[in-house]
Design an enzyme around this catalytic site. Sequence first.
Site, PDB file in Angstrom:
ATOM      1  N   ASP A 188      -1.627  -0.496   4.929  1.00 44.65           N
ATOM      2  CA  ASP A 188      -2.273   1.351   5.221  1.00 44.65           C
ATOM      3  C   ASP A 188      -1.183   1.577   6.397  1.00 44.65           C
ATOM      4  OD1 ASP A 188      -3.784   3.332   4.571  1.00 44.65           O
ATOM      5  OD2 ASP A 188      -4.625   2.619   6.415  1.00 44.65           O
ATOM      6  N   GLU A 245       2.334   3.568  -4.157  1.00 48.61           N
ATOM      7  CA  GLU A 245       2.430   2.283  -4.403  1.00 48.61           C
ATOM      8  C   GLU A 245       3.228   1.881  -4.786  1.00 48.61           C
ATOM      9  OE1 GLU A 245      -0.843   1.182  -3.590  1.00 48.61           O
ATOM     10  OE2 GLU A 245      -2.256   3.160  -3.297  1.00 48.61           O
ATOM     11  N   HIS A 301      -8.896  -0.585   2.092  1.00 52.28           N
ATOM     12  CA  HIS A 301     -10.007  -0.184   3.319  1.00 52.28           C
ATOM     13  C   HIS A 301     -11.094  -0.994   3.306  1.00 52.28           C
ATOM     14  CE1 HIS A 301      -7.479   2.824   3.845  1.00 52.28           C
ATOM     15  NE2 HIS A 301      -7.995   3.348   2.549  1.00 52.28           N
ATOM     16  N   ASP A 329       1.599  -0.841  -0.076  1.00 52.26           N
ATOM     17  CA  ASP A 329      -0.339  -0.252   0.032  1.00 52.26           C
ATOM     18  C   ASP A 329       0.637   1.243  -0.269  1.00 52.26           C
ATOM     19  OD1 ASP A 329      -2.554   1.161   0.016  1.00 52.26           O
ATOM     20  OD2 ASP A 329      -2.787   1.225   2.026  1.00 52.26           O
ATOM     21  N   GLY A 330       0.541   2.102  -0.538  1.00 49.02           N
ATOM     22  CA  GLY A 330       1.089   3.651  -1.055  1.00 49.02           C
ATOM     23  C   GLY A 330       0.347   4.956  -0.344  1.00 49.02           C
ATOM     24  N   ASP A 363      -4.620  -2.514  -3.230  1.00 44.67           N
ATOM     25  CA  ASP A 363      -5.486  -1.585  -3.493  1.00 44.67           C
ATOM     26  C   ASP A 363      -5.468  -0.654  -5.088  1.00 44.67           C
ATOM     27  OD1 ASP A 363      -4.084   0.403  -2.343  1.00 44.67           O
ATOM     28  OD2 ASP A 363      -5.039   0.328  -0.581  1.00 44.67           O
TER      29      ASP A 363
END
Length: 149
Positions: free
Chosen positions: A129, A47, A119, A9-10, A69
Amino acid sequence: MVQVDLFTDGAAKGNPGPGGYGAILRSGANEKELSGGFFHTTNNRMELMAVIVGLEALNASCAVRVVSDSKYVVDAFNKRWIEGWKRRGWAKVKNPDLWKRLLKAMEGHKVHFEWVRGHSSHPENERCDVLAVAASHNPQEEDRGYVVD
């Protein structure tokens, strides 16, 4: 070939602004968390960095399942956008420095990409995250590839 799961994740506050990436590498019972923060960057760059840093941490050829994501990252490979970008010499492509670095990091590995909704209570995505946001609050590096449009 060893099977590795790479969750990524970024995050960036302000986009552009301070940003960070988080990654979890898992192979069997072994797990490693990676993160880093940049003073001025974008969410998409973070990301990409999460995937790059995860792949660059591998010290042998692996079969890697990247779970992200980021539609930006996943679709670039699953919809084969990357092939057209390379064929056109990266014309009008944002972040070509990181796309090229990612392709280099993939060499020697069998990599496939899976998208997960962000999320959505996916435990590894939620942990990535947390890592990315925490790193964005404590940036340590300049993103030398980021160019103001």
